[in-house]
Design an enzyme around this catalytic site. Structure first.
Site, PDB file in Angstrom:
ATOM      1  CB  THR A  41      -0.902   0.005   1.251  1.00 25.90           C
ATOM      2  OG1 THR A  41      -1.611  -1.224   1.284  1.00 25.90           O
ATOM      3  CG2 THR A  41      -1.877   1.166   1.249  1.00 25.90           C
ATOM      4  N   GLY A  66       3.062  -3.112   8.513  1.00 25.25           N
ATOM      5  CA  GLY A  66       3.340  -3.376   9.919  1.00 25.25           C
ATOM      6  C   GLY A  66       4.821  -3.666  10.133  1.00 25.25           C
ATOM      7  CD  GLU A 116      -3.950  -9.007   3.280  1.00 26.33           C
ATOM      8  OE1 GLU A 116      -3.264  -8.521   4.201  1.00 26.33           O
ATOM      9  OE2 GLU A 116      -3.495  -9.163   2.144  1.00 26.33           O
TER      10      GLU A 116
END
Ligand SMILES: CCCCCCCC/C=C\CCCCC/C=C/C(=O)SCCNC(=O)CCNC(=O)[C@H](O)C(C)(C)COP(=O)(O)OP(=O)(O)OC[C@H]1O[C@@H](n2cnc3c(N)ncnc32)[C@H](O)[C@@H]1OP(=O)(O)O
Ligand SMILES: Cc1cc2nc3c(=O)[nH]c(=O)nc-3n(C[C@H](O)[C@H](O)[C@H](O)COP(=O)(O)OP(=O)(O)OC[C@H]3O[C@@H](n4cnc5c(N)ncnc54)[C@H](O)[C@@H]3O)c2cc1C
Length: 666
Positions: A149, A188, A431
């Site tokens: 992303t 993350g 997701e």
């Protein structure tokens, strides 16, 4: 030695009422006695690691301290895991996932390493690439994340802007982030934890664009942990939840990586810059399919956590009188409370059962792809999209419902419900955003409908469309099997309506894409109805299958739960069933009574059912939901840990309040 407290009397009585063997259900939910034993053994080891006990509750730490504590504890967890696995089998992924909650209060900054970095090397790397990267990654000699992303694009990944330009002279790719919107944003662990990442970038060779591909990129020095020259990396700051996930940003400036760092299981770039196309360009999206399947299982677990807290609390909590002169009742005896909570238990079972068959379907597709067969990939993609979307959304609603069912105390951080809500609701977006995934399934459903009209044989999950076209609607009966057919009729009806709406707009002169957009509210409704039909059908089939191999007393309870789930959704969607199936008003009236009967049947087993999830107090971390039910004592003990309670008078009194009050008196 830890003090052993008496178990709350209400909970003792509830456990005596239980009509089935709790342990038997735990084994069933875990997938076998051995899995339960392995899990308990590992959780027990963790329980006794002193360094994992927090002196100060995490909630009182600063953002930075919280992160550092999470890294410290994740390293200990990993070491304990390594020692455990040296002596025994490798821990099952679900067991390690669950144990993580006992250690990290929120989300681990290493989460993406095992969750997506390692799986992408396995799924997208050639055997040679796997041989090079996997041993290091599995041993955590390198730590990675999944950086796809960007600030400007998350959903539309064909629009990603990070470029990987091939330089045949040096046999390298040059990575660049041309604009601020090209910066990676969200991954993350990227903030300050990882030293590697999978970067998804647009491939350019000799000025020609070849679409997005995954690259392994080292971003930090392995010794100093400093960002390598040409890398700009950092943390994105506080979010609604995911406090310790260490989500980060990443930009590249003429950053070079060797050719072998493009993961080339699917497509390849040869030394001279020749591009070799893969069997299917969408295989690059493979890690996302795997994670979407896993999210169904995560949703089952998050729902089970919230149900455990809220059901135990409802058994301990007494409030108001049902009848004058009688003692205040356990709130679990209010039917409205049972209505809020028992669906939470049943939903967790529905998702666990769904995950069981969906994961098998996923494994079959992976096996087929190994043999260059991809017939079942579109069906798996459609199923994983709508089931991820529906399970995460339902889990979010259920967790919030459980929080509300705990009244004011549910709002306490120490109930742990706010943190559970934080990571449950995140899954609705990550997701693949909820609506976007429903629309992916709708795309498949429109094609399936067209095939059904053409009389073609359909994939099993949409075969009901053919039945619906062929047969008259079945005479309604209030049995689970006929109700499931009813859900299929609703789905088929909505799929047809959405299809017809698109056709109508096209006939009126719209482009297909505009017609799609104009029909898209109907399309997502069709997709949701399809999900519900799949969930109910799969849950019922799995329950029937397992019922023959468990004790009659457990089979009976499992049957109550699946019926509750199906009847609950019948009543929730009664309007749709009245439009699209043969259900009548009288049938609905009967089902309302049936629903109340089921609540009464489940009532004596409610605590036993949540005990069977076997979620330890260390994992639950809830003042309201612990096994012993010492709700009020724990609330007070946790409150006393507030730094504000450590001194009789806070300095702000002398600094601000006292002068303020004095002034007010004048
Ligand atoms: C102590 C621990 C506590 C932890 C608690 C948390 C627990 C969480 C557990 C696990 C989670 C781990 C991860 C969490 C972190 C999150 C990570 C991320 O979010 S990573 C980024 C994810 N990003 C996305 O999902 C992006 C979504 N977008 C897309 O997938 C695509 O862009 C798209 C929406 C699918 C559209 O793609 P595209 O434009 O290329 O395609 P279309 O033109 O729409 O379709 C073309 C055809 O391709 C088919 N298709 C699309 N995708 C796939 C696929 N994956 N596989 C197969 N086929 C696919 C599509 O169906 C079309 O087919 P046809 O109709 O043409 O036949
Ligand atoms: C907690 C968290 C962790 C994450 N971790 C990672 C990670 O580790 N790695 C990573 O790469 N990414 C990660 N992400 C990013 C995540 O995958 C994206 O945020 C997600 O895919 C949604 O994309 P978006 O943010 O661009 O939303 P957008 O697409 O901008 O969505 C905004 C709105 O537009 C609508 N919309 C967009 N496109 C369409 C369409 N075609 N039709 C109809 N409506 C549309 C959506 O429905 C939504 O309502 C994470 C996100 C979160 C919240």
């Amino acid at each position: 030695m830890a003090t052993v407290h008496k178990i709350n009397e209400d909970l003792v009585k509830e456990r005596q009422k239980c009509t089935f063997n709790v342990q038997e259900l735990t084994y069933l939910l875990d997938g076998g006695e051995e899995v339960t034993k392995e899990r308990r053994e590992f959780e027990n080891i963790l329980r006794n690691v002193k360094e994992l006990q927090d002196e100060v509750p995490e909630v009182y730490l600063s953002h930075k301290e919280r992160y550092e504590n999470a890294v410290r504890k994740t390293c200990i967890l990993q070491n304990v895991r390594n020692d455990f696995e040296k002596k025994r089998e490798v821990l099952s992924p679900r067991n390690i996932f669950r144990a993580g909650y006992a250690v990290i209060k929120d989300v681990s900054p290493f989460f993406l390493h095992n969750g997506m970095f390692v799986p992408t090397i396995i799924g997208q790397g050639t055997p040679e690439q796997q041989a090079e990267w996997l041993p290091k990654a599995k041993a955590m000699a390198i730590i990675g994340t999944y950086a796809q992303t960007e600030l400007g694009h998350g959903t539309f990944i064909r629009g990603l802007e990070t470029t990987a330009t091939y330089d045949a002279k040096t046999e390298e790719f040059i990575l660049n982030s041309p604009k601020v919107t090209s910066y990676k944003w969200w991954p993350g662990g990227l903030g300050t934890t990882v030293n590697h990442c999978i970067t998804v970038a647009q491939l350019y060779i000799n000025g020609k664009k070849y679409g997005i591909h995954p690259f392994i990129v080292q971003i930090r020095d392995l010794e100093t942990h400093k960002p390598l020259p040409g890398i700009k990396v950092g943390e994105i700051g506080p979010k609604m939840g995911f406090a310790t996930a260490n989500n980060g940003f990443l930009g590249f400036q003429n950053f070079r990586i060797p050719r072998k760092n493009m993961l080339m299981k699917n497509a390849q770039v040869l030394k001279d810059g020749t591009f070799v196309k893969g069997m299917n360009e969408k295989l690059t999206y493979g890690t996302m399919v795997m994670v979407r399947v896993n999210i169904v299982s995560d949703s089952a677990f998050h729902t089970a956590m919230a149900a455990t807290i809220a059901v135990r609390y409802a058994a301990v909590r007494h409030q108001s009188q049902l009848k004058a002169k009688e003692p205040e009742v356990q709130i679990i005896d209010y039917l409205t409370q049972q209505h809020k909570l028992f669906i939470a238990i049943a939903t967790s079972h529905a998702f666990s059962n769904t995950y069981t068959w969906l994961y098998q379907a996923y494994l079959k597709v992976v096996e087929d792809l190994g043999k260059q067969k991809q017939d079942h990939l579109p069906e798996l993609h459609a199923l994983s999209c709508c089931l991820k979307a529906t399970s995460s959304r339902d889990a979010g609603v259920i967790v919030e419902q459980c929080r509300l069912a705990c009244g004011g105390h549910g709002y306490m951080a120490s109930s742990n419900l706010p943190i559970i809500y934080g990571y449950t609701t995140a899954a609705i977006t990550y997701e693949g955003e909820h609506t976007v995934l429903l629309l992916q399934t709708a795309r498949y459903l429109m094609k399936a409908w067209m095939s059904a009209l053409e009389g073609k044989v359909l994939a099993p999950s949409v075969a009901y469309l053919v039945d619906w076209l062929k047969s008259d609607k079945q005479r309604w009966q209030n049995t689970p099997e006929v109700i499931v057919k009813g859900f299929q009729h609703v789905a088929a009806g909505k799929i047809k309506d959405a299809f017809d709406a698109i056709q109508k707009h096209v006939k009126a002169g719209k482009d297909y894409e505009d017609a799609w957009n104009l029909a898209s509210v109907q399309l997502i409704k069709a997709s949701e109805a399809h999900s519900r039909a799949i969930l109910c059908d799969g849950y019922l089939r799995e329950t029937v299958r397992t019922s023959s191999s468990v004790s009659p007393s457990l089979a009976k309870v499992l049957n109550h739960l699946v019926q509750l789930y199906i009847v609950y959704w019948t009543l929730e969607t009664a309007g749709d069933l009245l439009v699209y199936s043969n259900i009548g008003k009288d049938d609905i009236a009967v089902l309302k009574e049936k629903y109340e009967e089921l609540l009464a049947l489940i009532r004596p087993n409610a605590v036993g059912l949540v005990d069977a999830f076997d979620i330890s107090d260390e994992i639950l971390q809830s003042t309201l939901g612990s096994y012993d039910g010492r709700v009020y004592e724990r609330l007070m003990e946790e409150a006393m840990k507030s730094p504000l309670n450590k001194e009789p008078v806070n300095q702000s009194f002398h600094k601000y309040l006292k002068p303020f009050i004095k002034k007010a008196k004048l």
